[in-house]
Design an enzyme around this catalytic site. Structure first.
Site: not given
Ligand SMILES: [Zn+2]
Length: 671
Positions: A463-464, A470, A467
């Site tokens: 998940h991290e 991104h 990010h």
């Molecule tokens: Zn998040």
């Protein structure tokens, strides 16, 4: 001696910073940024995009870099000195940002550009202009002086009420303890939980065991404690927070917050607070959010009803429970889950050695986006646990600097997050590459064992890392539109989509290998992980939707029509209710997300992001989870674009159509 923070450093110069450098550096950088803004205002030339909007976008750059370093360290490696500086600096920074957003001369120039805008601007420039203009307008720049004063008053009152709300919740949380002295009452609780309760009791110089309304204490108790009466006692106590006849009652505060938010929105020309908030969201308006929540509810409710019956039957069979109550839900869910899957964290952990998982995430990024991660040792770091990587593309160009910081320690706050030390931008033809970091609190290694992650920690890492991608793949001109600077209900797409890869055998084969035997994780475990992820998903979905509907209800209803908090809540919960109502409990009086946090009219975004990530991943799934063409479309239209265009436009460019909830419902096993 020169202050390193005020020099033109590249990567953050951690080892050369003295704590006493921060305050003078902040003061100087704020003064410099003010000077830059003043020059824009005093420019004799007619205001245009370049001399006003673009000049603002590139002002205060040194201040940003200093702020990034300081506040990142204040989260990941703090101490009393840093916290003291934060107390001094935070008001200065907010005063500075108010100076800008309330400056009538600066707004006059921005408005002049906005009102005379020509077609010569690129999409990104138009977005920047719009964002800059709205930043002023949403703060009251177009109001007359009387209304401006009124707006400031409302803002002041709201700030006080939110603080008060939080303090009351905290006071109520701290006021309650479940004190157990009879060991039999601990039946069902795991050893670790009992030990923590024992420690808590010892700290308080009490016999036996103490449980509190803090989540790490409360949740395990209602999930595992066999004693139904005690589960009821602590659950009802939890539901009473802010809803009792005492000094910490939040009922009037909630009604006041809702009334003031509505007043504020109407002053600015919006129908209600939700309309004001959603203007700057992918969802756009309250109607879209209502439709979204209700469409999901229509699909999820039958599944939830079925699961509720299943749970009722199970509890009846097991313990002769006549009517399943709120304090029974977690307990019987957990029991049924154990019975059905018997999936123990300890069974899975040996397959998830941290180093392997990290390199697995890297390999996924290599396969999808052609990125290479090389560990380097020539970059300054703030703690020996930090690892640094150079990220390059297929032609060997630098894409980003990447920091990882995985283990808990004193001075690091809880949770996991991605952040940056430098954002990305293009100026004078030079593409400045970003410096990105992820910070987690994973199970640390011991002298005899490497760091072995739970499955939950594995998905957190992905998940991290999503990010982080991104941030790393950002390719925009203006730093304020770069990377994760997107609308709130869009920011979790890049992170949540990455979690999907973890459930795929093709991905797990890359890294899920036993740390001693190197054996790949058995297929049977993977199946179990997938199935258990969807276990009682109908109930969980309806619960989330009920919070979203309550939130939206508060922020779209005319406040003068709301007479009683409890009555209003029950109306909002009517379509989602499963458990019998508990008359002495309320949800809103402790709903800090929306009354003291930033989630007002935004609670739906959790589900919204799930719909997006499921829909987007489904596109990969249909074409191969490592399909280069789809990955390139995702990179070019979503990951690299930041907030340069409306998220729906970006999404449609990637996906070829608007997102549909079908993929989520399928993935969750609800259709
Ligand atoms: Zn998040």
């Amino acid at each position: 001696m020169k202050n390193i923070l005020l020099t033109a450093f590249d990567t953050a110069p951690f080892s050369q910073i003295n704590t006493q450098d921060y305050e003078p550096a902040f003061n100087q950088a704020i003064a410099d940024a003010k000077q830059e803004i003043q020059q824009i205002i005093e420019n004799k030339d007619t205001a245009d995009f370049k001399n006003t909007i673009e000049a603002m976008a590139f002002s205060g750059m040194q201040l940003d870099r200093i702020s990034n370093i300081f506040f990142n360290l204040n989260s990941a490696e703090t101490n009393e000195d840093l916290q003291k500086i934060a107390q001094i600096i935070a008001p200065k920074l907010s005063a500075f940002s108010n100076d800008i957003s309330l400056n009538p001369d600066l707004f006059a120039r921005v408005k002049a550009v906005h009102d005379t805008v020509t077609n010569t601007l690129t999409t990104e420039q138009k977005t920047l202009l719009d964002k800059t203009y709205k930043g002023f307008v949403r703060n009251g720049a177009l109001l007359n002086e009387t209304d401006k004063t009124k707006l400031r008053e409302i803002d002041g009152q709201l700030a006080v009420l939110s603080l008060q709300f939080n303090e009351n919740v905290l006071a109520e949380t701290n006021a309650y303890q479940l004190h157990i002295t009879n060991e039999e009452d601990l039946a069902g609780l795991p050893d670790g939980v009992i030990e923590a309760a024992k420690n808590l009791a010892e700290q308080e110089k009490k016999e036996g065991w103490v449980f509190t309304l803090d989540y790490p204490s409360y949740l395990p108790f209602v999930t595992y404690a066999k004693n139904r009466e005690l589960r009821k006692e602590i659950a009802v106590a939890n539901g009473k927070k802010g809803f009792q006849d005492n000094d910490f009652n939040n009922e009037q505060i909630v009604l006041d917050i809702v009334r003031l938010r509505n007043e504020r929105a109407q002053l600015l020309g919006y129908q209600n607070h939700a309309a004001f908030v959603l203007e700057e969201r992918m969802a756009q308006n309250p109607e879209n959010v209502f439709n979204f929540l209700n469409e999901l509810l229509e699909k999820a409710k039958p599944a939830a009803d079925k699961e509720f019956d299943e749970l009722s039957t199970y509890s009846k069979k097991l313990d002769a429970i006549d009517q399943l109550q709120k304090w029974d839900g977690s307990y019987y869910s957990e029991k049924l889950k154990q019975e059905r899957f018997n999936l123990d964290d300890e069974l899975l952990k040996p397959y998830f050695q941290l180093e392997n998982v990290l390199y697995g995430a890297f390999e996924v990024a290599t396969k999808l986006y052609g990125l290479t991660f090389t560990e380097v040792h020539n970059i300054d770091k703030y703690h020996e646990d930090v690892q640094t990587f150079e990220v390059t593309d297929e032609s060997g160009n630098l894409v980003a600097v990447f920091y990882t910081d995985f283990f808990p320690r004193k001075g690091k706050r809880n949770g996991a997050w991605m952040t940056s030390y430098k954002s990305q931008w293009i100026k004078d033809g030079k593409n400045e590459r970003p410096h990105i970091s992820i910070v987690c609190n994973f199970t640390p290694p011991t002298p005899s064992k490497p760091s072995l992650l739970t499955f939950n920690e594995v998905t957190t890492l992905f998940h991290e890392f999503g990010h982080a991608l991104h941030g790393m793949l950002a390719n925009t001109t203006y730093p304020s539109l770069s990377g994760t600077s997107v609308y709130w209900d869009f920011v979790e797409l890049p992170s949540q989509i990455m979690e999907n890869w973890v459930y795929e055998p093709e991905t797990l084969a890359l890294f899920a290998k036993h740390y001693q035997t190197c054996e790949t994780i058995p297929q049977e475990y993977i199946e179990k992980i997938k199935e258990s992820a969807n276990f009682l998903e109908g109930l969980a979905t309806v619960r989330q939707l009920s919070f979203g509907l309550l939130d939206l209800g508060w922020h779209t209803t005319n406040p003068s029509a709301i007479k009683s908090l409890k009555e209003f809540e029950n109306e909002q919960f009517a379509s989602t209710q499963l458990y019998p109502d508990v008359a002495e409990n309320a949800m809103s009086t402790a709903f800090s997300h929306i009354f003291a946090g930033g989630y007002a009219a935004g609670y739906y975004s959790y589900k919204w992001a799930e719909v997006l990530d499921a829909d987007a991943f489904d596109y990969f799934k249909q074409n191969g989870i490592f399909n280069k063409e789809i990955a390139t479309k995702f990179k070019e239209n979503v990951l690299s674009q930041g907030g340069t265009d409306h998220p729906m436009t970006l999404y449609k460019k990637f996906r070829g159509q608007e997102p549909s909830p079908e993929a989520l419902l399928k993935r969750a096993g609800l259709v």
